[in-house]
Design a protein around this motif. Sequence first.
Motif, PDB file in Angstrom:
ATOM      1  N   ALA A 256       0.827  -1.209   0.000  1.00  0.00           N
ATOM      2  CA  ALA A 256       0.000   0.000   0.000  1.00  0.00           C
ATOM      3  C   ALA A 256       0.859   1.256   0.000  1.00  0.00           C
ATOM      4  O   ALA A 256       0.560   2.240  -0.704  1.00  0.00           O
ATOM      5  CB  ALA A 256      -0.938  -0.017   1.200  1.00  0.00           C
ATOM      6  N   ALA A 257       1.915   1.214   0.799  1.00  0.00           N
ATOM      7  CA  ALA A 257       2.790   2.395   0.852  1.00  0.00           C
ATOM      8  C   ALA A 257       3.449   2.640  -0.492  1.00  0.00           C
ATOM      9  O   ALA A 257       3.600   3.789  -0.935  1.00  0.00           O
ATOM     10  CB  ALA A 257       3.851   2.198   1.938  1.00  0.00           C
ATOM     11  N   ALA A 258       3.858   1.567  -1.150  1.00  0.00           N
ATOM     12  CA  ALA A 258       4.537   1.725  -2.434  1.00  0.00           C
ATOM     13  C   ALA A 258       3.573   2.181  -3.524  1.00  0.00           C
ATOM     14  O   ALA A 258       3.918   3.022  -4.365  1.00  0.00           O
ATOM     15  CB  ALA A 258       5.203   0.412  -2.828  1.00  0.00           C
ATOM     16  N   GLU A 259       2.341   1.609  -3.525  1.00  0.00           N
ATOM     17  CA  GLU A 259       1.406   1.918  -4.598  1.00  0.00           C
ATOM     18  C   GLU A 259       0.728   3.263  -4.414  1.00  0.00           C
ATOM     19  O   GLU A 259       0.538   4.015  -5.371  1.00  0.00           O
ATOM     20  CB  GLU A 259       0.353   0.816  -4.700  1.00  0.00           C
ATOM     21  N   ILE A 260       0.337   3.568  -3.188  1.00  0.00           N
ATOM     22  CA  ILE A 260      -0.418   4.802  -2.940  1.00  0.00           C
ATOM     23  C   ILE A 260       0.518   5.975  -2.650  1.00  0.00           C
ATOM     24  O   ILE A 260       0.365   7.071  -3.184  1.00  0.00           O
ATOM     25  CB  ILE A 260      -1.409   4.596  -1.784  1.00  0.00           C
ATOM     26  N   GLY A 261       1.499   5.702  -1.796  1.00  0.00           N
ATOM     27  CA  GLY A 261       2.367   6.799  -1.368  1.00  0.00           C
ATOM     28  C   GLY A 261       3.218   7.346  -2.494  1.00  0.00           C
ATOM     29  O   GLY A 261       3.554   8.542  -2.511  1.00  0.00           O
ATOM     30  N   LEU A 262       3.594   6.504  -3.428  1.00  0.00           N
ATOM     31  CA  LEU A 262       4.460   6.949  -4.510  1.00  0.00           C
ATOM     32  C   LEU A 262       3.695   7.217  -5.805  1.00  0.00           C
ATOM     33  O   LEU A 262       4.286   7.362  -6.868  1.00  0.00           O
ATOM     34  CB  LEU A 262       5.553   5.904  -4.771  1.00  0.00           C
TER      35      LEU A 262
ATOM     36  N   PRO B  51       5.649  12.187  -6.620  1.00  0.00           N
ATOM     37  CA  PRO B  51       5.907  12.402  -5.200  1.00  0.00           C
ATOM     38  C   PRO B  51       7.035  13.406  -4.980  1.00  0.00           C
ATOM     39  O   PRO B  51       8.000  13.466  -5.727  1.00  0.00           O
ATOM     40  CB  PRO B  51       6.304  11.014  -4.702  1.00  0.00           C
ATOM     41  N   SER B  52       6.872  14.143  -3.924  1.00  0.00           N
ATOM     42  CA  SER B  52       7.918  15.088  -3.533  1.00  0.00           C
ATOM     43  C   SER B  52       8.999  14.354  -2.759  1.00  0.00           C
ATOM     44  O   SER B  52       8.783  13.249  -2.252  1.00  0.00           O
ATOM     45  CB  SER B  52       7.312  16.198  -2.670  1.00  0.00           C
ATOM     46  N   PRO B  53      10.196  14.959  -2.631  1.00  0.00           N
ATOM     47  CA  PRO B  53      11.255  14.303  -1.859  1.00  0.00           C
ATOM     48  C   PRO B  53      10.856  14.038  -0.415  1.00  0.00           C
ATOM     49  O   PRO B  53      11.240  13.018   0.161  1.00  0.00           O
ATOM     50  CB  PRO B  53      12.414  15.301  -1.947  1.00  0.00           C
ATOM     51  N   GLU B  54      10.079  14.962   0.200  1.00  0.00           N
ATOM     52  CA  GLU B  54       9.653  14.729   1.581  1.00  0.00           C
ATOM     53  C   GLU B  54       8.742  13.495   1.667  1.00  0.00           C
ATOM     54  O   GLU B  54       8.838  12.700   2.601  1.00  0.00           O
ATOM     55  CB  GLU B  54       8.925  15.958   2.126  1.00  0.00           C
ATOM     56  N   ARG B  55       7.879  13.369   0.689  1.00  0.00           N
ATOM     57  CA  ARG B  55       6.963  12.224   0.688  1.00  0.00           C
ATOM     58  C   ARG B  55       7.715  10.924   0.468  1.00  0.00           C
ATOM     59  O   ARG B  55       7.429   9.901   1.103  1.00  0.00           O
ATOM     60  CB  ARG B  55       5.916  12.424  -0.399  1.00  0.00           C
ATOM     61  N   VAL B  56       8.673  10.938  -0.407  1.00  0.00           N
ATOM     62  CA  VAL B  56       9.496   9.745  -0.644  1.00  0.00           C
ATOM     63  C   VAL B  56      10.242   9.363   0.633  1.00  0.00           C
ATOM     64  O   VAL B  56      10.361   8.168   0.979  1.00  0.00           O
ATOM     65  CB  VAL B  56      10.480   9.981  -1.811  1.00  0.00           C
ATOM     66  N   ALA B  57      10.724  10.350   1.376  1.00  0.00           N
ATOM     67  CA  ALA B  57      11.450  10.057   2.614  1.00  0.00           C
ATOM     68  C   ALA B  57      10.530   9.413   3.641  1.00  0.00           C
ATOM     69  O   ALA B  57      10.917   8.478   4.363  1.00  0.00           O
ATOM     70  CB  ALA B  57      12.066  11.345   3.160  1.00  0.00           C
ATOM     71  N   ARG B  58       9.278   9.934   3.729  1.00  0.00           N
ATOM     72  CA  ARG B  58       8.330   9.332   4.675  1.00  0.00           C
ATOM     73  C   ARG B  58       8.000   7.880   4.294  1.00  0.00           C
ATOM     74  O   ARG B  58       7.954   6.997   5.145  1.00  0.00           O
ATOM     75  CB  ARG B  58       7.061  10.172   4.755  1.00  0.00           C
TER      76      ARG B  58
END
Length: 412
Positions: free
Chosen positions: A220-226, A230-237
């Motif tokens: 879920a994190a890989a599919e939705i979060g990215l 995505p911004s660098p801050e989001r990628v870091a989270r």
Amino acid sequence: MRSERARLTALYTGLLVLAGAVLTGVVYWLVREGLYASISTAVTTAVPARRLEDLPDGASTALPTGLPTPLPSASLVTPAPSTGPGVGRLPVAIAITRTVSDAAESAALDRLLTVSVIVLACYAVLSVALAWWAAGRVLRPIAVITDTARRLSGEDLLKAPPGQGPWGRIALDAPPGELKRLADTFDAMLGRMEQLVSAQQRFAANAAHELRTPVAVQRAAAEIGLAGDPSPERVARIRSKLIEVADGSDRIIEGLLLLAASGQGIRERRRVAVDELARAAAAALADEADGRGVSLAVRAGPLAVDGDPVLLERLLHNLVANGVRHNVPGGRVEIRTGPDGIAVSNTGPAVPPDTVPLLFEPFRRVNERTHGPGEGAGLGLSIVDAVARAHGATAAATANEEGGGLTVTVRF
């Protein structure tokens, strides 16, 4: 003879017939030894010698028809007076007594032998029937055990048809004895097997669930979060979250491997100072305890056992970590070692007494898992129990009446 019942029948019949034959032989010999004397005494009593002396001369040639002629014997040549009445009649009286006694003895022994052989033959036939019945009675519990073992499977142990009593058990209704103990032992073994099968099924289901959850979170994190740009801050989270989930999965797998290794027993043993391991475990968890506002107290008395130092270190680490993490701010954890074993007490939320025995099962918790930071996998006390059993020790827990929490003891 392929049947145990046939073998037992043959054995019982042989023993019974042998005993009957020996008894018949002994009775025949005893009767034969004393029969002649008894008949002679009876004849002499019935026909006194003085009446035989009154027989006329020449009566020795007038013996009863059909009687065997007396054989020469020392008893028949008894010296008689040379003069006086009755000269020569006493030997005749003795000959008649001997002839009658021999004939009666021979007839009685023949009759006894004939009757004994007939009775022994009937006894042998009856022995076969009785031996077959007795063998069946003796082997009936074994047949019940065999039939029960043949029809049982893992599913039978866990699924009991309604209204059929103890399913998957022999429950032999018999007086105390070897076979009764065998049936009860088999029932106890089936009970342990049922517990193991049930625990294995729960373990497999819980392990699959625990491992499936972090995989789903990672996906879920890989599919939705990215998704998108995505911004660098989001990628870091997302990266931090993935690493956190991976660490949790690694802890679960490590715990499962350690649990499996503990169940296989200990290959090499050496003398281990458990009190030193207790101090080391408290020191290793001191920073985490300070961060949670929990105080640690160690009263390590001398305790040394033969075992695996790595497994024993993990046992103590899990006990102390469990006391620290399942506690309240300002709580306390006390570690004690001594001749009685290990005891770790902690304050914390109240634990229902009926829940305490279940805490030693894998993935069991007092509260439902929230997948929050620092939350354990629920394998801590399961590993403690497995390591204790591998060392021939017993682990037990009791709910504290005051202050909440648990007291876990390990006795070697």
